[in-house]
Design a protein around this motif. Structure first.
Motif, PDB file in Angstrom:
ATOM      1  N   ARG A 129       0.860  -1.338   0.091  1.00  0.00           N
ATOM      2  CA  ARG A 129       0.062  -0.017  -0.033  1.00  0.00           C
ATOM      3  C   ARG A 129       0.949   1.123  -0.196  1.00  0.00           C
ATOM      4  NH1 ARG A 129      -2.296  -2.678   4.678  1.00  0.00           N
ATOM      5  NH2 ARG A 129      -4.008  -3.967   3.836  1.00  0.00           N
ATOM      6  N   VAL A 130       0.233   2.308  -0.663  1.00  0.00           N
ATOM      7  CA  VAL A 130       0.999   3.457  -0.514  1.00  0.00           C
ATOM      8  C   VAL A 130       0.294   4.097   0.882  1.00  0.00           C
ATOM      9  CG1 VAL A 130       0.843   5.940  -1.376  1.00  0.00           C
ATOM     10  CG2 VAL A 130       1.319   4.111  -2.852  1.00  0.00           C
ATOM     11  N   ILE A 131       1.026   4.984   1.512  1.00  0.00           N
ATOM     12  CA  ILE A 131       0.857   5.383   2.915  1.00  0.00           C
ATOM     13  C   ILE A 131       0.619   7.055   2.702  1.00  0.00           C
ATOM     14  CG2 ILE A 131       1.213   5.963   5.281  1.00  0.00           C
ATOM     15  CD1 ILE A 131       2.916   3.407   5.272  1.00  0.00           C
ATOM     16  N   VAL A 132      -0.446   7.357   3.011  1.00  0.00           N
ATOM     17  CA  VAL A 132      -0.856   8.979   2.708  1.00  0.00           C
ATOM     18  C   VAL A 132      -1.004   9.511   4.418  1.00  0.00           C
ATOM     19  CG1 VAL A 132      -1.916  10.817   1.760  1.00  0.00           C
ATOM     20  CG2 VAL A 132      -1.695   8.671   0.507  1.00  0.00           C
ATOM     21  N   VAL A 133       0.047  10.437   4.574  1.00  0.00           N
ATOM     22  CA  VAL A 133       0.015  10.922   5.995  1.00  0.00           C
ATOM     23  C   VAL A 133      -0.319  12.318   6.032  1.00  0.00           C
ATOM     24  CG1 VAL A 133       1.241  11.167   8.026  1.00  0.00           C
ATOM     25  CG2 VAL A 133       1.648   9.312   6.796  1.00  0.00           C
ATOM     26  N   ALA A 134      -0.884  13.040   7.044  1.00  0.00           N
ATOM     27  CA  ALA A 134      -1.267  14.518   7.125  1.00  0.00           C
ATOM     28  C   ALA A 134      -0.063  15.208   7.723  1.00  0.00           C
ATOM     29  CB  ALA A 134      -2.645  14.432   8.048  1.00  0.00           C
ATOM     30  N   GLY A 135       0.300  16.111   6.857  1.00  0.00           N
ATOM     31  CA  GLY A 135       1.480  16.728   7.179  1.00  0.00           C
ATOM     32  C   GLY A 135       1.158  17.686   8.489  1.00  0.00           C
ATOM     33  N   PHE A 136       2.411  18.169   9.010  1.00  0.00           N
ATOM     34  CA  PHE A 136       1.909  19.405  10.049  1.00  0.00           C
ATOM     35  C   PHE A 136       1.366  19.088  11.287  1.00  0.00           C
ATOM     36  CE2 PHE A 136      -1.413  23.344  10.292  1.00  0.00           C
ATOM     37  CZ  PHE A 136      -0.364  23.987  10.837  1.00  0.00           C
ATOM     38  N   GLN A 137       1.018  17.887  11.488  1.00  0.00           N
ATOM     39  CA  GLN A 137       0.168  17.632  12.927  1.00  0.00           C
ATOM     40  C   GLN A 137       0.838  16.350  13.628  1.00  0.00           C
ATOM     41  OE1 GLN A 137      -3.571  14.975  11.553  1.00  0.00           O
ATOM     42  NE2 GLN A 137      -3.543  16.867  10.424  1.00  0.00           N
ATOM     43  N   GLY A 138       0.741  16.255  14.976  1.00  0.00           N
ATOM     44  CA  GLY A 138       1.013  15.159  15.614  1.00  0.00           C
ATOM     45  C   GLY A 138       0.000  15.101  16.823  1.00  0.00           C
ATOM     46  N   VAL A 139       0.538  14.178  17.774  1.00  0.00           N
ATOM     47  CA  VAL A 139      -0.279  14.087  19.026  1.00  0.00           C
ATOM     48  C   VAL A 139       0.659  14.042  20.261  1.00  0.00           C
ATOM     49  CG1 VAL A 139      -0.293  11.562  18.804  1.00  0.00           C
ATOM     50  CG2 VAL A 139      -2.123  12.581  20.007  1.00  0.00           C
ATOM     51  N   ASP A 140       0.259  14.725  21.160  1.00  0.00           N
ATOM     52  CA  ASP A 140       1.072  14.664  22.326  1.00  0.00           C
ATOM     53  C   ASP A 140       0.826  13.529  23.262  1.00  0.00           C
ATOM     54  OD1 ASP A 140      -1.112  15.358  24.055  1.00  0.00           O
ATOM     55  OD2 ASP A 140      -0.482  17.268  24.682  1.00  0.00           O
ATOM     56  N   ALA A 141       1.409  13.392  24.438  1.00  0.00           N
ATOM     57  CA  ALA A 141       1.369  12.091  25.223  1.00  0.00           C
ATOM     58  C   ALA A 141      -0.264  11.957  25.927  1.00  0.00           C
ATOM     59  CB  ALA A 141       2.368  12.088  26.357  1.00  0.00           C
ATOM     60  N   GLU A 142      -0.732  13.017  26.001  1.00  0.00           N
ATOM     61  CA  GLU A 142      -2.040  12.857  26.531  1.00  0.00           C
ATOM     62  C   GLU A 142      -3.174  12.789  25.474  1.00  0.00           C
ATOM     63  OE1 GLU A 142       0.009  15.834  28.131  1.00  0.00           O
ATOM     64  OE2 GLU A 142       0.241  14.000  29.297  1.00  0.00           O
ATOM     65  N   GLY A 143      -2.702  12.859  24.054  1.00  0.00           N
ATOM     66  CA  GLY A 143      -3.939  12.622  23.131  1.00  0.00           C
ATOM     67  C   GLY A 143      -4.427  13.759  22.404  1.00  0.00           C
ATOM     68  N   ASN A 144      -3.742  14.999  22.679  1.00  0.00           N
ATOM     69  CA  ASN A 144      -4.103  16.233  22.289  1.00  0.00           C
ATOM     70  C   ASN A 144      -3.502  16.387  20.685  1.00  0.00           C
ATOM     71  OD1 ASN A 144      -5.374  17.359  24.659  1.00  0.00           O
ATOM     72  ND2 ASN A 144      -3.411  17.149  25.224  1.00  0.00           N
ATOM     73  N   ILE A 145      -4.082  16.900  19.938  1.00  0.00           N
ATOM     74  CA  ILE A 145      -3.934  17.198  18.674  1.00  0.00           C
ATOM     75  C   ILE A 145      -2.806  18.396  18.586  1.00  0.00           C
ATOM     76  CG2 ILE A 145      -4.436  18.002  16.269  1.00  0.00           C
ATOM     77  CD1 ILE A 145      -7.164  16.561  16.620  1.00  0.00           C
ATOM     78  N   THR A 146      -1.589  18.184  18.028  1.00  0.00           N
ATOM     79  CA  THR A 146      -0.753  19.474  18.031  1.00  0.00           C
ATOM     80  C   THR A 146      -0.373  19.710  16.473  1.00  0.00           C
ATOM     81  OG1 THR A 146       0.876  17.647  18.029  1.00  0.00           O
ATOM     82  CG2 THR A 146       0.228  18.636  20.382  1.00  0.00           C
ATOM     83  N   THR A 147       0.113  20.892  16.300  1.00  0.00           N
ATOM     84  CA  THR A 147       0.696  21.224  14.874  1.00  0.00           C
ATOM     85  C   THR A 147       1.990  21.708  15.224  1.00  0.00           C
ATOM     86  OG1 THR A 147      -0.162  23.486  15.017  1.00  0.00           O
ATOM     87  CG2 THR A 147      -1.621  21.784  13.883  1.00  0.00           C
ATOM     88  N   LEU A 148       2.906  21.680  14.139  1.00  0.00           N
ATOM     89  CA  LEU A 148       4.384  21.960  14.137  1.00  0.00           C
ATOM     90  C   LEU A 148       4.774  23.142  13.714  1.00  0.00           C
ATOM     91  CD1 LEU A 148       5.253  18.508  12.337  1.00  0.00           C
ATOM     92  CD2 LEU A 148       5.004  18.899  14.873  1.00  0.00           C
ATOM     93  N   GLY A 149       3.901  24.000  13.416  1.00  0.00           N
ATOM     94  CA  GLY A 149       4.337  25.502  13.006  1.00  0.00           C
ATOM     95  C   GLY A 149       3.901  25.552  11.635  1.00  0.00           C
ATOM     96  N   ARG A 150       3.761  26.730  11.218  1.00  0.00           N
ATOM     97  CA  ARG A 150       3.617  26.942   9.613  1.00  0.00           C
ATOM     98  C   ARG A 150       4.712  26.474   8.643  1.00  0.00           C
ATOM     99  NH1 ARG A 150      -0.639  30.570   8.277  1.00  0.00           N
ATOM    100  NH2 ARG A 150      -0.704  29.106   6.580  1.00  0.00           N
ATOM    101  N   GLY A 151       4.265  25.732   7.580  1.00  0.00           N
ATOM    102  CA  GLY A 151       5.214  25.179   6.801  1.00  0.00           C
ATOM    103  C   GLY A 151       5.612  23.690   7.381  1.00  0.00           C
ATOM    104  N   GLY A 152       5.009  23.215   8.360  1.00  0.00           N
ATOM    105  CA  GLY A 152       5.243  22.180   9.058  1.00  0.00           C
ATOM    106  C   GLY A 152       5.222  20.749   8.395  1.00  0.00           C
ATOM    107  N   SER A 153       4.654  20.769   7.358  1.00  0.00           N
ATOM    108  CA  SER A 153       4.529  19.706   6.617  1.00  0.00           C
ATOM    109  C   SER A 153       5.884  19.028   6.062  1.00  0.00           C
ATOM    110  CB  SER A 153       3.618  19.567   5.490  1.00  0.00           C
ATOM    111  OG  SER A 153       2.358  19.956   5.907  1.00  0.00           O
ATOM    112  N   ASP A 154       6.707  20.090   5.785  1.00  0.00           N
ATOM    113  CA  ASP A 154       7.972  19.698   5.333  1.00  0.00           C
ATOM    114  C   ASP A 154       8.939  18.760   6.474  1.00  0.00           C
ATOM    115  OD1 ASP A 154       7.757  21.419   3.249  1.00  0.00           O
ATOM    116  OD2 ASP A 154       8.782  23.009   4.136  1.00  0.00           O
TER     117      ASP A 154
END
Ligand code: ADP
Ligand code: ASP
Ligand code: MG
Length: 411
Positions: A129-154
């Motif tokens: 399979r090809v995997i398609v991942v959403a850029g710019f985002q992650g999750v913290d240890a408590e399960g909150n959605i986080t983002t990596l700053g503008r341009g963060g998909s790089d």
């Protein structure tokens, strides 16, 4: 066969047609037998639109809710791209940052990646399979959605490439590589065949938004082979390399970066006694305001003028802090200028060549452009000038350092 992590930016997925074109490209790599992990940005303009909606409701929304909001842009494009791939008979699955999972710290809107789970991605790749991942985002240890700053998909792209030990991280964008300067400002800008991590990091830090700073840092640290290419046309792009080229043949200056997002503040007539710099900048940093260039000059009357630059968004807050500090220090006055810009020349060749800074100053003087501040490091010289002269300054420096199209020796 290789494993590629390919990141497609906002313009590259800016419409259904563009998403279909990306699907064609990715399926071409699959047909050639390569494994592909795709990272996508939100459609161009979408993140700004979402930020605008938030501001319509609240001036300063909590960073946690901002992250919940702005991360939605990328969730749209991962699904649409998978649909386009599936339509082409290419099995593909989309994942958000928290599904992957891309674990970050809890610094909402500017989170840092701490760990990436690769197990399930490996299973998908093994299943073809090809995997398609959403850029710019992650999750913290408590399960909150986080983002990596503008341009963060790089940075998502580079971090996935590092975690999966990919053969190359390819950043597909709307230009066909890294240029000697922003090709939107100088028509004669040249695509660079290669640039060192060190130079790319300076260029990104000094305002060339073609790559997010953290992505370059990450790639340098984990030795991820990184290439910037166009999603619109084929070509070799620009390779970001570890080793320095033979600098004798190389132009002294590799590129010119600029930044319009700065503002300048000066405290005039501060008593020249130990501790002044700390008493001025301490309260600024306690407000979480980052300071860039700092200049202090002592006058004959034993007072000093203390000048520094900050991001333009922080200008009003910094000025308010300074007014208070100036009164406490018995300084004469606080003055500021929100219409400045920083222009920088960058090149590892500076280490082995003298007279680079003076050549820069000559070129600016010839255009009657006044230099307000200067800052140097081993491989860069930056000057602060009035914003209205920015484009003229960049163009004249580009010519002065022989970077214009006709001048560049073939690579
Ligand atoms: P994406 O949406 O694909 O992430 P960006 O807009 O973030 O794309 O980055 C690409 C843009 O970076 C180009 O359109 C170009 O205007 C700008 N840019 C600035 N400096 C440079 C440079 N030195 N070389 C190439 N592009 C540059
Ligand atoms: N969509 C986000 C932004 O506009 C992240 C990215 O495009 O890299 O900043
Ligand atoms: Mg970008």
């Amino acid at each position: 066969m290789a494993l590629y992590v390919q990141k497609y930016g906002g313009t590259s997925v800016g419409s259904v047609e563009r998403i279909e074109a990306v699907a064609d490209k990715v399926s071409g790599f699959r047909c050639d037998g390569h494994d592909v992990v795709v990272v996508v940005s939100a459609m161009s303009g979408e993140t700004n639109r979402l930020i605008g909606l938030a501001k319509d409701i609240q001036d300063t929304p909590t960073p946690r809710e901002m992250d919940v909001l702005v991360s939605t842009g990328e969730q749209v494009t991962i699904a649409l791209l998978c649909m386009a791939l599936n339509k082409r008979g290419v099995p593909a699955r989309s994942y958000t940052g928290s599904q992957v999972k891309i674990l970050t710290d809890s610094a909402h809107t500017k989170a840092r990646i701490q760990d990436i789970e690769v197990q399930s991605m490996r299973s998908d790749l093994d299943a073809g399979r090809v995997i398609v991942v959403a850029g710019f985002q992650g999750v913290d240890a408590e399960g909150n959605i986080t983002t990596l700053g503008r341009g963060g998909s790089d940075t998502t792209g580079v971090a996935l490439a590092a975690a999966l030990k990919a053969d190359e991280c390819q950043i597909y964008t709307d230009v066909d590589g890294v240029y000697t300067t922003d090709p939107r400002v100088v028509e004669g800008a040249q695509r660079l065949e290669k640039i060192t991590f060190e130079e790319m990091l300076e260029m990104a830090s000094l305002g060339s938004k073609v790559l997010q700073i953290r992505a370059v840092e990450f790639a340098g640290k984990y030795k991820v082979p990184l290439r910037v290419l166009s999603s619109f046309k084929d070509g070799p792009g620009t390779l970001i390399t570890i080793e320095e080229e033979d600098t004798v043949e190389k132009p002294v200056i590799s590129g010119i970066a600029f930044n319009r997002d700065e503002a300048k503040l000066t405290v005039l007539g501060v008593p020249d006694v130990p501790g002044v710099a700390s008493r001025i900048l301490g309260p600024i940093s306690r407000e979480n305001i980052e300071v860039d260039i700092i200049v202090q000059n002592v006058a004959a009357d034993k007072t000093t003028d203390f000048t520094f630059t900050v991001h333009r968004n922080d200008y009003p807050a910094a000025e308010a802090v300074l007014q208070k500090v100036a009164a406490e220090l018995g300084a004469r006055e606080v003055v500021g200028d929100g219409k400045i810009a920083k222009v920088s020349i960058v090149g590892v060749g500076m280490r082995s060549h003298a007279g680079v800074a003076s050549k820069m100053f000559d070129a600016l003087a010839a255009e009657n452009i006044n230099i307000q501040m200067i800052s140097t490091s081993e491989i860069k010289v930056s000057v602060v000038i009035a914003e209205k002269y920015l484009e003229l300054a960049v163009r004249s420096l580009h010519s002065a350092f022989d970077l214009d199209a006709a001048d560049v020796v073939s690579e």
